[in-house]
Design an enzyme around this catalytic site. Sequence first.
Site, PDB file in Angstrom:
ATOM      1  CD  GLU A 173      -2.777  -1.357   2.392  1.00 47.84           C
ATOM      2  OE1 GLU A 173      -2.781  -0.451   3.247  1.00 47.84           O
ATOM      3  OE2 GLU A 173      -3.465  -2.393   2.496  1.00 47.84           O
ATOM      4  CG  ASN A 216      -0.707  -7.016  -1.258  1.00 46.86           C
ATOM      5  OD1 ASN A 216      -1.329  -7.606  -2.151  1.00 46.86           O
ATOM      6  ND2 ASN A 216      -1.166  -6.903  -0.026  1.00 46.86           N
ATOM      7  CG  HIS A 252     -10.008  -5.646   0.890  1.00 51.64           C
ATOM      8  ND1 HIS A 252     -10.234  -6.744   1.691  1.00 51.64           N
ATOM      9  CD2 HIS A 252      -8.692  -5.357   1.027  1.00 51.64           C
ATOM     10  CE1 HIS A 252      -9.104  -7.096   2.289  1.00 51.64           C
ATOM     11  NE2 HIS A 252      -8.150  -6.274   1.900  1.00 51.64           N
ATOM     12  CD  GLU A 281      -4.648  -7.756   2.014  1.00 51.33           C
ATOM     13  OE1 GLU A 281      -5.541  -7.019   2.460  1.00 51.33           O
ATOM     14  OE2 GLU A 281      -3.447  -7.475   2.076  1.00 51.33           O
ATOM     15  CG  ASP A 283     -12.744  -8.912   2.427  1.00 51.11           C
ATOM     16  OD1 ASP A 283     -12.528  -8.018   1.577  1.00 51.11           O
ATOM     17  OD2 ASP A 283     -12.466  -8.766   3.626  1.00 51.11           O
TER      18      ASP A 283
HETATM   19  O1  G2I Z   1      -7.589  -3.804   6.548  1.00 51.54           O
HETATM   20  C1  G2I Z   1      -7.687  -4.970   5.821  1.00 51.54           C
HETATM   21  C2  G2I Z   1      -6.372  -5.338   5.218  1.00 51.54           C
HETATM   22  C3  G2I Z   1      -5.947  -4.326   4.184  1.00 51.54           C
HETATM   23  N1  G2I Z   1      -4.708  -4.732   3.528  1.00 51.54           N
HETATM   24  C4  G2I Z   1      -3.612  -5.061   4.395  1.00 51.54           C
HETATM   25  C5  G2I Z   1      -4.024  -6.049   5.477  1.00 51.54           C
HETATM   26  O2  G2I Z   1      -2.959  -6.281   6.357  1.00 51.54           O
HETATM   27  C6  G2I Z   1      -5.230  -5.526   6.235  1.00 51.54           C
HETATM   28  O3  G2I Z   1      -5.527  -6.489   7.248  1.00 51.54           O
HETATM   29  C7  G2I Z   1      -6.093  -5.995   8.418  1.00 51.54           C
HETATM   30  C8  G2I Z   1      -6.368  -7.158   9.351  1.00 51.54           C
HETATM   31  O4  G2I Z   1      -7.326  -7.991   8.745  1.00 51.54           O
HETATM   32  C9  G2I Z   1      -6.929  -6.647  10.672  1.00 51.54           C
HETATM   33  O5  G2I Z   1      -7.013  -7.713  11.610  1.00 51.54           O
HETATM   34  O6  G2I Z   1      -5.224  -5.098   8.998  1.00 51.54           O
HETATM   35  C10 G2I Z   1      -5.796  -4.508  10.153  1.00 51.54           C
HETATM   36  C11 G2I Z   1      -4.878  -3.409  10.675  1.00 51.54           C
HETATM   37  O7  G2I Z   1      -4.596  -2.473   9.689  1.00 51.54           O
HETATM   38  C12 G2I Z   1      -6.027  -5.564  11.217  1.00 51.54           C
HETATM   39  O8  G2I Z   1      -6.675  -4.999  12.316  1.00 51.54           O
HETATM   40  C13 G2I Z   1      -5.967  -5.021  13.517  1.00 51.54           C
HETATM   41  C14 G2I Z   1      -6.654  -4.091  14.484  1.00 51.54           C
HETATM   42  O9  G2I Z   1      -6.615  -2.763  13.924  1.00 51.54           O
HETATM   43  C15 G2I Z   1      -5.952  -4.101  15.782  1.00 51.54           C
HETATM   44  O10 G2I Z   1      -6.660  -3.311  16.714  1.00 51.54           O
HETATM   45  C16 G2I Z   1      -5.835  -5.512  16.309  1.00 51.54           C
HETATM   46  O11 G2I Z   1      -5.035  -5.543  17.475  1.00 51.54           O
HETATM   47  O12 G2I Z   1      -5.947  -6.322  14.053  1.00 51.54           O
HETATM   48  C17 G2I Z   1      -5.194  -6.398  15.241  1.00 51.54           C
HETATM   49  C18 G2I Z   1      -5.061  -7.862  15.660  1.00 51.54           C
HETATM   50  O13 G2I Z   1      -6.329  -8.403  15.851  1.00 51.54           O
END
Ligand code: G2I
Length: 479
Positions: A173, A216, A252, A281, A283
Amino acid sequence: MISYSLRNRPGPSRRRRSGLRIAIAAGTAGAVAAIGLMATAGSAHAVGTLGNAAAAQGRYFGTAVAAGHLGETAYTNALDAEFGAVTPENEMKWDTIEANQNSFNFGPGDQIVAHAQSQNMKIRGHTLVWYSQLPGWVSGLSASALQSAMNNHITQVMTHYKGEIYAWDVVNEAFQDGGSGARRSSPFQDKLGSGYIETAFRTARAADPNAKLCYNDYNTDGVNAKSTAVYNMVKDFKARGVPIDCVGFQGHFNPQSPVPGDFQANLQRFADLGVDVQMTEVDVAGSGTAQANNYTTIVKGCLAVSRCTGITVWGVTDKYSWRSGDTPLLLDGNYQKKASYNAVLAALGSGGGTSGGTSAGTSSGTSSGTSSGTSAGTSSGTSSGTTGGTGGSCTAAVTAGSQWSDRYNLNVTVSGSTNWTVTANIPYPEKVLSTWNISATYPNAQQLVAKPNGSGNNWGLTIQKNGSTTWPTFTCTTS
Ligand code: G2I
């Protein structure tokens, strides 16, 4: 001598598939032949899961995984039954691995790697350099200290996982949304300038030369200003020899922003630059037919692009999706298959296919398993085949060897040529545990390529059942 080729351990049987399939194939010199004989009993299906269906098309089908859920039986069962690849959802991000400078925590990532390896799954590494989930100490560094810290992070992480990761999202990103095509502001961009991306890829190549190196991003799934900015960067990298192997398209989507009409064309233009493309990724917010149709478009678009090597959805179940309220995944909160699951499986089955070619000659075989017509769940039987045509042909005859509750042996005899290659497509979720008397390579988790190693033409393999006893298909070719 038995060589343990894959780090595989017998696991508990999760699913028992009925029926028995025995197949044998033969090819002639210079031509790859496909299926020669296929006898099917009961209700055996070559394509029973997403991973298997994708593998039959020469692709992987993966999911994001969270280490914290691996202890939940329903989660792990669904993961293992359906998917052939994983991406740690958060466990390999900078804030987990190097929360404090030079103090590395690989525990959660290692947990996912160990599980994936026990199932022969591919692993995508996500992600090395990203503006988000970045600990505060990184943005506090001076430019030169930041450059060192970035290179050190890439090197340490990739070295730890060297040889275990199929593809790394090296930079994630880095471009702004909207029409500017500009780089996104981040500590890296702001202090190091745009060159940090090139430096990251060069550093990554040096750390693990065998890992595929990907860029990515999201909102790049169609032809637009942002994807064109990425396209121009990749084109420039290829022209100047900056190491880049793949581009990840996150995928997404939601009803306001569905899969664009030029999705496939966009993947193709990147592939035409000489890189692999992957959906990384996926969804789709929504439900029912609308959601299913988006998934179908994604799968068909990927299968139509030969360099689209795989698809990853961003989670096993709606229950744990990062946007759970949007119910964007293939299994619902109770791990039940949704319409979108069925659409994906159907689309994977309808792809162009990688087993093209024609089968030369004839094959014949007998099988006690097929003649019994039962689904006893054991693999037994013999099969033999011959090819017609002239010179240089080969035949692989396969017979059952020893059997155990969790695994079985097959013995293979190759005749017709001493310069043979036998490709075995292993039905998912079965895994090859070991081989003997061959030089074995594994292009992907569900494929074994056997070549002579000087031990003659009789060889064999041990297969972990994982609940299935369907025999692999064997294709013999000569060169
Ligand atoms: O946002 C969706 C995805 C966009 N592209 C990059 C990916 O890395 C991103 O993944 C998401 C995860 O699915 C989430 O799980 O990235 C988020 C953060 O930018 C993740 O969220 C984080 C929460 O913000 C935190 O509060 C939490 O501690 O997940 C953490 C672990 O559960």
